[in-house]
Write a protein that holds these residues in place. Sequence first.
Motif, PDB file in Angstrom:
ATOM      1  N   THR A  14      -3.602   3.468  14.532  1.00 42.49           N
ATOM      2  CA  THR A  14      -2.438   3.404  13.657  1.00 42.49           C
ATOM      3  C   THR A  14      -1.391   4.423  14.077  1.00 42.49           C
ATOM      4  O   THR A  14      -1.712   5.444  14.700  1.00 42.49           O
ATOM      5  N   ASP A  64      -8.960   4.176   3.117  1.00 39.55           N
ATOM      6  CA  ASP A  64      -7.952   3.215   2.646  1.00 39.55           C
ATOM      7  C   ASP A  64      -7.540   2.265   3.762  1.00 39.55           C
ATOM      8  O   ASP A  64      -7.424   1.049   3.552  1.00 39.55           O
ATOM      9  N   LEU A  65      -7.299   2.811   4.955  1.00 37.33           N
ATOM     10  CA  LEU A  65      -6.852   1.964   6.064  1.00 37.33           C
ATOM     11  C   LEU A  65      -7.946   0.989   6.493  1.00 37.33           C
ATOM     12  O   LEU A  65      -7.658  -0.163   6.833  1.00 37.33           O
ATOM     13  N   ILE A  88       0.231   5.917  11.731  1.00 39.66           N
ATOM     14  CA  ILE A  88       0.247   6.858  10.606  1.00 39.66           C
ATOM     15  C   ILE A  88      -0.748   7.973  10.931  1.00 39.66           C
ATOM     16  O   ILE A  88      -1.957   7.825  10.733  1.00 39.66           O
ATOM     17  N   TRP A 144       4.309   1.157   1.770  1.00 39.20           N
ATOM     18  CA  TRP A 144       4.363   0.155   2.831  1.00 39.20           C
ATOM     19  C   TRP A 144       4.195  -1.275   2.308  1.00 39.20           C
ATOM     20  O   TRP A 144       3.307  -1.551   1.491  1.00 39.20           O
ATOM     21  N   TYR A 166       0.872  -1.169   0.000  1.00 40.92           N
ATOM     22  CA  TYR A 166       0.000   0.000   0.000  1.00 40.92           C
ATOM     23  C   TYR A 166       0.912   1.224   0.000  1.00 40.92           C
ATOM     24  O   TYR A 166       1.665   1.456   0.962  1.00 40.92           O
ATOM     25  N   ARG A 167       0.892   1.917  -1.121  1.00 41.11           N
ATOM     26  CA  ARG A 167       1.789   3.055  -1.294  1.00 41.11           C
ATOM     27  C   ARG A 167       3.228   2.625  -0.991  1.00 41.11           C
ATOM     28  O   ARG A 167       3.756   1.753  -1.652  1.00 41.11           O
ATOM     29  N   LEU A 212      -7.772  -1.677   4.015  1.00 43.36           N
ATOM     30  CA  LEU A 212      -6.539  -2.456   4.157  1.00 43.36           C
ATOM     31  C   LEU A 212      -6.607  -3.457   5.301  1.00 43.36           C
ATOM     32  O   LEU A 212      -5.993  -4.523   5.239  1.00 43.36           O
ATOM     33  N   LEU A 232       3.971  -2.214   7.179  1.00 37.01           N
ATOM     34  CA  LEU A 232       2.753  -1.846   7.891  1.00 37.01           C
ATOM     35  C   LEU A 232       2.204  -3.122   8.494  1.00 37.01           C
ATOM     36  O   LEU A 232       1.743  -4.016   7.769  1.00 37.01           O
ATOM     37  N   ALA A 261      -2.247   8.351   4.410  1.00 36.57           N
ATOM     38  CA  ALA A 261      -3.063   7.141   4.355  1.00 36.57           C
ATOM     39  C   ALA A 261      -4.472   7.502   4.811  1.00 36.57           C
ATOM     40  O   ALA A 261      -4.748   7.521   6.013  1.00 36.57           O
TER      41      ALA A 261
END
Length: 410
Positions: free
Chosen positions: A296, A308-309, A298, A135, A132-133, A312, A213, A304
Amino acid sequence: MARAGQVKSSAGERLSDRIAVGVLTRAFPPWLVDEVVAECGRAEQRSRLLPARVVVYFVLAMCLFFGQPYEEVARLLGEGLQGERRWRQGWRVPTTAAIGRARERLGTEPLKVLFARACRPVAVAGTAGAWYRRWRLVAVDGTTFDVADTSANEAFFGRPGSGRGQGAFPQARVVALAECGTHAVFATTLGPLAASEQTLSRQLFSRLTAGMLLLADRGFYGFELWQAARSTGADLLWRVKKNAILPVLQRLPDGSYLSAVHADTDRKRRANPVAVRVIEYTLGPGGDGDVYRLITTICDPEAAPAADLAALYAQRWEIETTFDEIKTHQRGPKLVLRSKYPWGVEQEIYGFLLVHHAIRQLMHQAALDHETDPDRISFTRSLRIVRRQVPAQAAFSPRPTRQGTDPHPG
């Protein structure tokens, strides 16, 4: 007369010295196995019926063909050479007792060291579904293995219990780190059933690095464990229980918010806060389903976004699928590890994980070659292919070789 397993060619070489394990021998080449055997002090001082290197490959083959008798597995290892007429004389397979003694001489340490040396995340920049990006997506989780019902195993591992009584078999607890996109297990530890997943997982965090991640379910969160994982430089995305105290310190544009977590001793005073970002959402029809709360490291929503998270986090289930591949397809459903002693159980479990990693490496390379996601390749079919290759391939000689040396040039 030569002893079983020691029939020699005209050049004086033993057939057992040339046993091969197809794809597994390529994943764990002879020079590497030799280094590990020497490092662990298992190198032979004299010629043996089953040299240590051959026993390492036998353990791998045993975990590839789980459920087959020892002697049948040993027969499969030598079959390729005889089938291709590379050996003029027959090979009398070592007895089950001889194989058992050889496994005990080898012990657990060489398999553990081989795993540590050879099993790494395998995804590269072009691996679909692994990132993911910036990570690399990895997950931590635990499972249990039923082990042989012996007094030694019960005393060491313990037996599960419930209101209806004790379980049928003792169980070993295994905790692992796996790469979500490839299902490659790259760190593992095991212990008795009484050892918690949280306690065992701490032993794995040295394998985490910046750029990863780490995903974990709500059973893992604890402040000390969070801090231990965070200190590796990896970023974290963990689910927490609904009753976790997470004060809203700042609302963010994507619907998430900044909060803080504290050690138990600091919680009442709100001392020594550690910043986290919280993502909350509901899964289920009409908004009446389960509430998920993720925290998280992040904290920048532009790096992020919350949506998205949340999406994910579903990747955490990939490690559950990984355990299913090992326990249901590779081992076989409801089968029990055969070793009667804890050292043998540990040896078997590391053997299973090494075999699984080799198969997953093969699948990853096939996915790269065909520019597809590794998830689109069947583990079951790949397992069948690897099993078929063992009696058909005898490409490597387990005689001592140097790193990078091809024992059969040309």
